[in-house]
Design an enzyme around this catalytic site. Structure first.
Site, mmCIF file in Angstrom:
data_model
loop_
_atom_site.group_PDB
_atom_site.id
_atom_site.type_symbol
_atom_site.label_atom_id
_atom_site.label_comp_id
_atom_site.label_asym_id
_atom_site.label_seq_id
_atom_site.Cartn_x
_atom_site.Cartn_y
_atom_site.Cartn_z
ATOM 1 N N ASP A 307 -4.494 2.411 0.269
ATOM 2 C CA ASP A 307 -3.493 2.691 1.279
ATOM 3 C C ASP A 307 -2.328 3.385 0.558
ATOM 4 O O ASP A 307 -2.226 3.330 -0.666
ATOM 5 C CB ASP A 307 -3.043 1.389 1.938
ATOM 6 C CG ASP A 307 -1.958 1.607 2.967
ATOM 7 O OD1 ASP A 307 -2.083 2.551 3.758
ATOM 8 O OD2 ASP A 307 -0.975 0.850 2.956
ATOM 9 N N ASP A 499 -1.965 -3.245 1.841
ATOM 10 C CA ASP A 499 -0.948 -4.297 1.967
ATOM 11 C C ASP A 499 -0.601 -4.664 3.398
ATOM 12 O O ASP A 499 -0.069 -5.733 3.654
ATOM 13 C CB ASP A 499 0.338 -3.870 1.250
ATOM 14 C CG ASP A 499 1.092 -2.792 2.021
ATOM 15 O OD1 ASP A 499 0.438 -1.816 2.447
ATOM 16 O OD2 ASP A 499 2.310 -2.930 2.199
ATOM 17 N N ASP A 503 -4.363 -2.849 7.323
ATOM 18 C CA ASP A 503 -5.359 -2.777 6.247
ATOM 19 C C ASP A 503 -6.326 -3.960 6.273
ATOM 20 O O ASP A 503 -7.344 -3.927 5.582
ATOM 21 C CB ASP A 503 -4.667 -2.738 4.880
ATOM 22 C CG ASP A 503 -3.877 -1.462 4.671
ATOM 23 O OD1 ASP A 503 -4.369 -0.400 5.095
ATOM 24 O OD2 ASP A 503 -2.779 -1.522 4.102
#
Length: 607
Positions: A307, A499, A503
């Site tokens: 990410d 995080d 996600d």
């Protein structure tokens, strides 16, 4: 040594019985020696068989059968001293495993011992000690010098010096000013400070970490499965060698002499010792790994996806500019956006709220706020409908939304008010200082493909990708898109680091999901296979390097035990190794394999 024996009552009892049997045999009381050994070892065999049958009913066929056959065979041919030695070998191996397990748990469970239980709640003009679980959001708390912050909160005192090393890995104390958020688990300095709780104990950072540590401690390592891959062939080879020795010699004692050298302690115990050592090492470097199965998969990782915001970047966005459209002022756009963002879990929300506070703006509470995952959020502020989010999301509400190109490293947030395009907020989020080196280190470890999977716009994502050395970028993704792309990545296994709440699905879906735990969401931590407890991404590299070292040590320790056992079994077919001598020799094999496995309690070089 005495403490070691007292912690292992079975090995202590075996030693006492062994001494009694030897004394009786040496004194000419052979019948008494045989009865004592037969009863004691027989009871142990029955107890072992019960557990073995239960495992078989669950579909698990392990190596216990070899040890049972060896003990039964030695008793049947009158080698009762050898039977006691075999039992001593098994109980001694288990005691060594317990030692390694206690050492690993001591390292892994350090956080559990430090968990705060009492908080000092400020009530009127006084301070009252209450259990941490009773602290509610909004209550004021006094943190005394050198105390652990019990819940997440906002600093009310002008300044505080805090030790955040347990969460961030930063060895030096940091200074926080009034209004700064303080994470639970940090240690106060030499001056008492006041703070206001923003989360309850259950939702606070430290307790989330404690929960993850407990889950990791409770998780069963795959060491039994690793040993099971050798169980059937090793058992078959051992029984074949022993059977051939019996057939050629026409002496059943030869069968027992071979099998005492085939007892499977190295396979049963060496690998668990190695995996527990690996879990201990990753915990020391700020990564809670949820069991040995994760270590095995980490060791094989060949692709990695990341990410962007809060993972490759620091997750501390700062407002650079407000571009208000005609009919709106900058402060109005910022205040309305901040009001809605108070209900958002996105990392950019913190930067917008902080910027409004820095300007001294009044931030109202939004009503009926609804967050559209990865796109934006909409709510009602003082009767006005305010939407904040990506350009495509705002354009779906206000078709005449103007698009602005983001400069390198910038993120542009769009704002609509009552169906009108109100303007944009320009924020920047710096790349983590260790991100580029982390990506480079992964390539050196054999990770051949890296990619960014983000819900952010493509120009911003590509800017970050260039800075960290990632060529493949997939931007403006929904959670389902991340899951799909991760599922299609090759070569496998695939690692994903993230995080946010968005996600969580992909962290749960990939082969190995790692969550950034310090500033990440609880949902991401729960879905992930491992959690980084420091505010850095470099521990991911340490976890992979340690996992590869651990798996290598575990496999090598198994092969050391197998090679030595098979070689000595072949020698024993000639009859030159008596049963008692063989059982004692097997102790040396076990010791060699387990001592090698203890190498996993030390980190590999360069970590």
């Amino acid at each position: 040594m005495l403490r070691f024996l007292l912690r292992s009552p079975l090995i202590l009892a075996t030693l006492v019985v062994g001494v009694a049997v030897v004394i009786c045999a040496a004194s000419g009381l052979e019948l008494a020696a045989r009865i004592i050994a037969t009863v004691f070892v027989g009871a142990f065999v029955l107890w072992t068989v019960v557990g073995m049958v239960r495992d078989m009913l669950r579909g698990h066929f392990g190596l216990d059968i070899l040890a049972v056959i060896a003990m039964v065979a030695t008793l049947a041919v009158g080698e009762y001293i050898a039977a006691v030695v075999v039992m001593l070998m098994l109980t001694g191996g288990e005691a060594l495993e317990d030692y390694a397990q206690r050492r690993a748990r001591r390292d892994l469970g350090a956080l559990l011992e430090r968990a705060p239980r009492i908080a000092h709640r400020i009530e009127g003009d006084g301070v009252r000690e209450v259990p941490v679980a009773e602290i509610a959001v909004g209550e004021e708390i006094l943190i005394r010098p050198a105390e652990l912050v019990p819940v997440d909160g906002v600093l009310l005192s002008d300044v505080a010096d805090l030790d955040e090393s347990q969460l961030t890995g930063e060895s030096l104390p940091v200074t926080r000013s009034a209004g700064a958020e303080i994470a639970s688990g940090t240690i106060n300095g030499t001056v008492a400070v006041r703070m206001r709780a923003v989360r309850t104990e259950a939702d606070s950072q430290y307790q989330q970490i404690v929960a993850l540590v407990r889950a990791a401690e409770a998780s069963k390592a795959p060491t039994v499965r690793m040993a099971d891959r050798f169980a059937i062939p090793f058992t078959a080879v051992s029984l074949i060698i022993a059977g051939i020795a019996w057939a050629l010699s026409d002496d059943p004692v030869r069968f027992a002499e071979v099998l005492v050298l085939a007892t499977p302690c190295p396979l049963l115990l060496a690998a668990p010792v190695a995996f527990l050592g690996g879990l201990s090492q990753t915990a020391k470097r700020g990564v809670v790994v949820k069991g040995g199965a994760v270590l095995e998969r980490l060791a094989q990782v060949r692709s990695a996806a990341f990410d962007k915001t809060g993972t490759l970047t620091q997750g501390r966005p700062t407002l650079m500019a407000v571009r208000a459209r005609a009919g709106f002022s900058e402060n109005e756009v910022l205040a309305l956006a901040a009001a809605v963002e108070t209900a958002s879990s996105h990392v950019l929300a913190a930067g917008i709220i902080s910027a409004a506070a820095d300007r001294g703006l009044t931030v109202d509470t939004a009503e009926r706020a609804v967050e559209v995952a990865t796109n934006g959020i909409i709510g009602v502020v003082r009767g006005r409908t305010v939407a904040v989010g990506k350009p495509a999301y705002i354009a779906s509400i206000v078709p005449d939304t103007a698009r602005f190109e983001a400069a390198s490293g910038e993120a542009v947030v769009y704002v609509a008010v009552d169906g009108r395009f109100a303007g944009t907020l320009v924020l920047t989020d710096e790349v983590r200082p260790d991100a580029a080196e982390t990506v480079a280190a992964l390539h050196r470890l054999g990770v051949t493909r890296t990619a960014i999977l983000t819900g952010d716009v493509e120009p911003t994502a590509r800017s970050v990708a260039e800075k960290v050395g990632i060529a493949e970028v997939h931007a403006e993704l929904l959670p389902a898109d991340k899951v799909r792309l991760a599922a299609d990545m090759q070569p496998r296994p695939v690692l994903m680091v993230g995080d946010g709440v968005n996600d969580a699905p992909v962290l749960a879906a990939v082969d190995v999901g790692i969550a950034m735990g310090v500033r990440g969401s609880t949902a991401a931590g729960e879905a992930a296979s491992a959690v980084v407890l420091r505010d850095a991404i470099s521990p991911v590299v340490s976890a992979i390097a340690i996992s590869r070292h651990t798996v290598s040590v575990a496999k090598t320790s198994i092969w050391i035990g197998i090679a030595l056992s098979v070689a000595l079994m072949l020698v024993a077919t000639t009859g030159v190794i008596p049963a008692v001598a063989g059982a004692l020799t097997q102790e040396l094999i076990d010791l060699a394999a387990i001592l090698y496995a203890l190498r996993a309690l030390r980190a590999p070089r360069g970590i």
